[in-house]
Scaffold this active site. Structure first.
Site, short mmCIF file in Angstrom:
data_model
loop_
_atom_site.label_atom_id
_atom_site.label_comp_id
_atom_site.label_asym_id
_atom_site.label_seq_id
_atom_site.Cartn_x
_atom_site.Cartn_y
_atom_site.Cartn_z
N CYS A 40 0.89 -1.23 -0.02
CA CYS A 40 0.06 0.08 -0.25
C CYS A 40 0.76 1.25 0.04
O CYS A 40 1.77 1.37 0.85
CB CYS A 40 -0.94 0.24 1.29
SG CYS A 40 -1.87 1.65 1.41
N ALA A 42 4.17 4.16 3.34
CA ALA A 42 3.77 3.01 2.62
C ALA A 42 4.03 1.91 3.58
O ALA A 42 4.55 1.95 4.63
CB ALA A 42 4.48 2.57 1.43
N LYS A 43 3.42 0.57 2.93
CA LYS A 43 3.53 -0.56 4.04
C LYS A 43 3.19 -1.79 3.25
O LYS A 43 2.49 -1.79 2.05
CB LYS A 43 2.71 -0.79 5.21
CG LYS A 43 3.24 -1.48 6.23
CD LYS A 43 4.47 -0.85 7.03
CE LYS A 43 4.73 -1.48 8.36
NZ LYS A 43 5.55 -0.72 9.08
N GLY A 44 4.17 -2.98 3.34
CA GLY A 44 3.77 -4.37 2.62
C GLY A 44 3.73 -5.28 3.51
O GLY A 44 4.22 -5.41 4.57
#
Length: 431
Positions: free
Chosen positions: A58, A103-105
């Site tokens: 994201c 962001a992040k994953g």
């Protein structure tokens, strides 16, 4: 709400809106991630089986600069969780004034059930899946829950193979040998320790001999425990997935850390004859008691540090909490309902977007060094971490004291939202 971290984040934003100088139209934009990618990851495991995993990345907001955020491997990963974490990263980078967005994953998996070879294949497949989204000027991943410098090395190598040359600055948290920076591994825990020290100074209380309970003894919790122990605080309890250890006279943090570093669990440490690194006859290292993670949260301590997963302090257990202060090393550990109850009880909570910002600060320093092709010694990195997180703490306290805000989280959010909104206002709306 406790089960939905994204709703929890939106509620935290809403709570701060009435105090923040932000245009409502811009504020509504800030509630929505720019994009979220879902990837399907078929991986041939070392056993010969093919398993299909799901992953996400994201990208929440890029008004202040490239996206920045970790990658976690965990069974609980979901799109909503990843989007919430990306939002929290946005406010965190704005609060500590880094030129980044959030962001992040994440990948839905149980790393304990995978071999090192399985994890490498999964990491490389995930990197290929998101590589069109990432890049040193676009989106820079980093380690998070159950990922580490080795994971980042695989990500960097996979991305570099497609580019045709080494691109160390595409990720941070790498091993030193391929462009990592000294101090990155312990950076989040160091930031938690520094913020705890600043909180005690602000409250005009002594940290020496203050009792500390840390829920979670992974990278963040263990480093925070070690540094607080070295600062004179008394770490009386900590935990992992197997259970918690409690000793009102203080745990032997060094011995416990050595046990966990060797692959041991806290449950085994409590049960076994593994203590006493301080030597026989030292009553401080009596055998700790086994307690549950839930019991750890309710100990009568000077400071509670949740350093595991989100949503652990809720309306269901907040009335049982007896800590004098809370420092959020984990992301989103406190629900909005619990937050309100803590504010009513005058319990100071240092919010996650400030308390655990040490990791992204040092990731930024690593990224800058990579871009300059120049490295700094550990002393420089740690001094810059202390300066930046100290400035953010002071600004949050000033906002809290001068604006008459209800709590430190609201103070931190107003600063972060105003900075991000100002970037949006200057840039305008395309087209």
């Amino acid at each position: 709400m406790a089960d939905d971290p994204f709703e929890n984040m939106l509620a935290q934003m809403d709570r701060a809106e009435e105090y923040a100088d932000v245009d409502h139209g811009v504020f509504e934009r800030l509630k929505h991630p720019e994009r979220t990618l879902k990837v399907t990851l078929p991986v041939e495991l070392e056993s010969g089986e093919v398993e299909v995993f799901e992953g996400y990345r994201c990208q929440f907001d890029s008004a202040r600069g490239p996206f920045k955020g970790g990658v976690r491997f965990h069974p609980s990963v979901s799109q909503r969780e990843v989007e919430a974490l990306a939002g929290w990263m946005t406010w965190k980078t704005a609060l500590v004034d880094l030129p980044y967005g959030g962001a992040k994953g994440g990948v839905i998996c149980e790393p304990k059930e995978l071999t090192d070879r399985d994890l490498e294949r999964l990491t490389r497949r995930y990197t290929e899946g998101i590589r069109r989204m990432i890049g040193p000027e676009v989106d820079v991943p980093a380690p998070d829950m159950n990922t580490n410098p080795q994971t980042m090395a695989w990500m960097m190598d996979t991305y570099s193979m497609y580019e045709g040359y080494s691109v160390p600055q595409v990720v941070t948290g790498k091993p030193l040998e391929i462009g990592g920076t000294p101090g990155r591994v312990e950076a989040t825990g160091r930031g938690v320790s520094l913020v705890t020290e600043r909180l005690f100074e602000y409250l005009d209380r002594e940290l020496t001999d203050a009792t500390v309970a840390i829920q979670g003894f992974g990278n963040v919790g263990s480093n925070a425990a070690r540094l607080l122990d070295e600062s004179g605080a008394n770490v009386v309890a900590t935990s992992d997935v197997s259970g918690a250890a409690y000793d009102p006279d203080g745990l032997d943090v060094a011995a416990l850390g050595a046990h966990v570093d060797a692959g041991g669990l806290i449950e085994e440490y409590v049960a076994g004859d593994l203590r006493g690194s301080a030597g026989e006859g030292d009553s401080r290292w009596d055998d700790p008691d086994a307690i549950t993670n839930a019991e750890l949260l309710t100990l009568d301590v000077d400071v509670l540090i949740p350093a595991a997963v989100e949503g652990v302090i809720t309306a269901d257990n907040v009335d049982d909490l007896r800590a004098s202060a809370i420092v959020e090393a984990a992301n989103g550990p406190t629900t909005v309902a619990a937050d309100k109850a803590l504010t009513e009880r005058d319990i100071q909570v240092v919010p996650d977007i400030l308390a655990n910002a040490g990791g992204v600060i040092v990731s930024y320093l690593e990224w800058v060094q990579n871009a300059q092709e120049f490295s700094w010694p550990l002393e420089t990195v740690n001094a810059e971490l202390e300066r930046r997180i100290g400035t953010a703490f002071d600004e949050t306290i000033e906002q809290y004291d001068t604006e008459g805000l209800p709590d430190l989280r609201t103070a931190a959010y107003t600063l972060a939202l105003e900075r991000t909104a100002k970037a949006h206002e200057y840039r305008g709306l395309f087209p």
